[in-house]
Design a protein around this motif. Sequence first.
Motif, PDB file in Angstrom:
ATOM      1  N   ARG A 159       0.878  -0.957   0.156  1.00  0.00           N
ATOM      2  CA  ARG A 159      -0.022  -0.020   0.174  1.00  0.00           C
ATOM      3  C   ARG A 159       0.836   1.217  -0.046  1.00  0.00           C
ATOM      4  O   ARG A 159       0.643   2.344  -0.803  1.00  0.00           O
ATOM      5  N   ARG A 160       1.908   1.304   0.588  1.00  0.00           N
ATOM      6  CA  ARG A 160       2.934   2.249   0.956  1.00  0.00           C
ATOM      7  C   ARG A 160       3.592   2.519  -0.453  1.00  0.00           C
ATOM      8  O   ARG A 160       3.808   3.629  -0.949  1.00  0.00           O
ATOM      9  N   THR A 161       3.835   1.277  -0.901  1.00  0.00           N
ATOM     10  CA  THR A 161       4.606   1.504  -2.311  1.00  0.00           C
ATOM     11  C   THR A 161       3.787   2.084  -3.310  1.00  0.00           C
ATOM     12  O   THR A 161       4.169   2.997  -4.105  1.00  0.00           O
ATOM     13  N   ASP A 162       2.527   1.607  -3.463  1.00  0.00           N
ATOM     14  CA  ASP A 162       1.523   2.369  -4.312  1.00  0.00           C
ATOM     15  C   ASP A 162       1.490   3.625  -4.027  1.00  0.00           C
ATOM     16  O   ASP A 162       1.374   4.708  -4.897  1.00  0.00           O
ATOM     17  N   GLN A 163       1.204   4.189  -2.972  1.00  0.00           N
ATOM     18  CA  GLN A 163       1.084   5.702  -2.431  1.00  0.00           C
ATOM     19  C   GLN A 163       2.436   6.308  -2.831  1.00  0.00           C
ATOM     20  O   GLN A 163       2.174   7.570  -3.317  1.00  0.00           O
ATOM     21  N   LEU A 164       3.613   5.788  -2.591  1.00  0.00           N
ATOM     22  CA  LEU A 164       4.769   6.616  -3.081  1.00  0.00           C
ATOM     23  C   LEU A 164       4.692   7.054  -4.536  1.00  0.00           C
ATOM     24  O   LEU A 164       5.234   8.048  -4.950  1.00  0.00           O
ATOM     25  N   GLN A 165       4.557   5.763  -5.411  1.00  0.00           N
ATOM     26  CA  GLN A 165       4.423   5.898  -6.880  1.00  0.00           C
ATOM     27  C   GLN A 165       3.417   7.107  -7.148  1.00  0.00           C
ATOM     28  O   GLN A 165       3.670   7.965  -7.977  1.00  0.00           O
TER      29      GLN A 165
END
Length: 283
Positions: A244-250
């Motif tokens: 979830r955090r990876t998608d948010q960072l993207q």
Amino acid sequence: MDQSSESFLGLMELIDNESSEAPGVALHRLGEVAVVVISNTSRRNALNLSMWAELEDIFRALSTDRGVSALVMRGAGRQAFAAGADISEFPVERHDLETAGRYNAQLSRTLRLLAGLEFPTLAAIQGFAVGGGCELSHACDLRIAADDAQIGIPIGRLGVVLGVTEAKYIVRHIGVNGLKRVLFSGRLFDAGESARLGLVDEVVSAADLWNHLAALTGTITASRPTTMRAAKVVTDLAEGFDERRTDQLQDLMQAAYGGDGLREGFNAFIEKRSPDFGFERKL
């Protein structure tokens, strides 16, 4: 001193001098800064179950508020951030496995919402931050303590068990053995010890606490919101993979390099002026 700093200091002075017999939680807004106040001054701002539920509602509302760039959490008065749970309600609210399960579930929901807020969150600690107060402060990004701070989780004599969510957020800052030291000793650590252990990030004189917070929140609100939100996500990701955090960072990377904010930051630097990211805060 600019007007926003004066307003912040004025509100802090007002809250310092507050004394309320009715326990509760209050939300104040100063421009882009949200200030959440824990109030139960006759019990050193001890948290009852109803107050945890109020905090949950406040954090849920703030999670969708695009006008907030920073959160400051503090206790009412000058004696405490929050001196733990209101133990007087334990015979009803936390007396067996079933009621303890409901109590712990409420704490977990509240702490997860606070930790999940996208903008920087700061715990301003005067006096006691004990038990639930200590746990609440560790769901914030940073803990700024006055030199009169007393911090710990002396639950051994109560016989309750620390929840997994609470433990997770504290371990992030002081490590596994640090938390064992806090729990096994049952001690309250003074400001200097707390800083060395990692229970707090900075210690300032009690007289300078609010000036320090005014300057820090001023820096945050003058910065590009996308950059501040990305800073929080990328540092969380440094601990380990989180889809979830990876998608948010993207998404934040795309916003950072695909919008007008970057151009404004570059131009302001070249022109030797302060950047104006006001347009981005409305997106």
